[in-house]
Write an enzyme that holds these catalytic residues in place. Structure first.
Site, PDB file in Angstrom:
ATOM      1  N   ASN A  34     -13.643 101.334  32.180  1.00  0.00           N
ATOM      2  CA  ASN A  34     -12.379 101.428  31.449  1.00  0.00           C
ATOM      3  C   ASN A  34     -12.230 100.195  30.577  1.00  0.00           C
ATOM      4  O   ASN A  34     -12.795  99.149  30.883  1.00  0.00           O
ATOM      5  CB  ASN A  34     -11.203 101.441  32.427  1.00  0.00           C
ATOM      6  CG  ASN A  34     -10.947 102.806  33.018  1.00  0.00           C
ATOM      7  OD1 ASN A  34     -11.831 103.636  33.110  1.00  0.00           O
ATOM      8  ND2 ASN A  34      -9.720 103.029  33.415  1.00  0.00           N
ATOM      9  N   ARG A  35     -11.402 100.286  29.568  1.00  0.00           N
ATOM     10  CA  ARG A  35     -11.033  99.106  28.791  1.00  0.00           C
ATOM     11  C   ARG A  35     -10.036  98.285  29.586  1.00  0.00           C
ATOM     12  O   ARG A  35      -8.982  98.787  29.960  1.00  0.00           O
ATOM     13  CB  ARG A  35     -10.314  99.522  27.509  1.00  0.00           C
ATOM     14  CG  ARG A  35     -11.208  99.892  26.393  1.00  0.00           C
ATOM     15  CD  ARG A  35     -10.389 100.047  25.109  1.00  0.00           C
ATOM     16  NE  ARG A  35     -10.974 101.079  24.264  1.00  0.00           N
ATOM     17  CZ  ARG A  35     -12.111 100.903  23.587  1.00  0.00           C
ATOM     18  NH1 ARG A  35     -12.760  99.764  23.645  1.00  0.00           N
ATOM     19  NH2 ARG A  35     -12.597 101.874  22.849  1.00  0.00           N
TER      20      ARG A  35
END
Ligand code: CTP
Ligand code: CA
Length: 228
Positions: A34-35
């Site tokens: 994920n960011r």
């Protein structure tokens, strides 16, 4: 409001914080993630330590230094993050700021996947990861008295945040707008709404450190109020 006066001390309290992304391996050189910069979660851990708490920070891979005065457990995957959180209990409060990968690859390849000339791309079968917040917040003797989650949303923010609060048995959800045009993701500022059983509080757009300090003060006040 707690942010207007001195926050109560968190001395003698243990607070668990998760931060950063998780990395879910595909093969020895590739992963799903994920960011997340980890900035907000790390700032919360530092702010809690600043109020005197003993803090265990369970961090996914980030490019940040370990905050001073905090015990940091470095993990890579969601399963490792859950295990590290369970090992860290008991805690008086827990803050789940990590951006956990919702799925992992069903079968991690032991060897690097190779392209074959003219071959079709591999198909990745995914399986769900455990929900760390929901697991720690589930009713039981080990449940921290105050459990706080995050909800990073692009639309219908408050509806999704309140849904997550109830579904995961969290006490509070810190909701924020992560549409790319908000500039929040990867930036130094955050604009959050605190969703509790009592309702919704909109905070001004603040530096992530200021959001962390305000949240730490709120946690200190809440724990002091329910102290026995
Ligand atoms: N969370 C967690 N473990 C997971 C997924 C999420 O602990 N496997 C926590 C996050 O740290 C955050 C909260 O749950 O505090 C909400 O995460 P989010 O990704 O917004 O919620 P999901 O339930 O995964 O829903 P979706 O991604 O579909 O919006
Ligand atoms: Ca998710």
């Amino acid at each position: 409001a707690p942010e207007q006066g001195a926050a109560p001390s968190l001395a003698g309290r243990h607070v668990l914080v998760t931060s950063g992304p998780t990395h879910e391996p595909i093969d020895p050189v590739r992963y799903i993630a994920n960011r997340s910069s980890g900035r907000q979660g790390h700032a919360i851990a530092a702010a809690l330590a600043g109020l005197g708490a003993r803090v265990t920070l369970v961090s996914g891979p980030v490019a940040l230094p370990d905050p001073a005065g905090v015990t940091v457990r470095h993990v890579e995957t969601a399963q490792q993050m859950l295990a590290a959180c369970q090992t860290a209990l008991p805690a008086d409060a827990a803050v789940f700021a990590a951006a956990v990968a919702d799925w992992r690859v069903a079968h991690e390849a032991a060897l690097k996947l190779k392209k074959k000339p003219g071959g079709t791309p591999p198909e990745l079968a995914l399986v769900p990861n455990p929900d760390i917040l929901a697991a720690i917040a589930a009713p039981g003797p080990q449940r921290p008295r105050l459990v706080i989650g995050f909800a990073a949303e692009t639309h219908e923010i408050l509806m999704h945040a309140e849904g997550k609060r109830q579904r995961k048995n969290a006490d509070w959800i810190v909701a924020n707008d992560v549409r790319p045009e908000s500039g929040i993701m990867g930036g130094t500022e955050n604009q959050v709404q605190l969703v509790t059983a009592a309702g919704v509080e909109a905070w001004p757009r603040l530096d992530k450190d200021a959001v962390a300090q305000r949240l730490a003060a709120r946690i200190a006040t809440a724990l002091a109020a329910q102290a026995t």
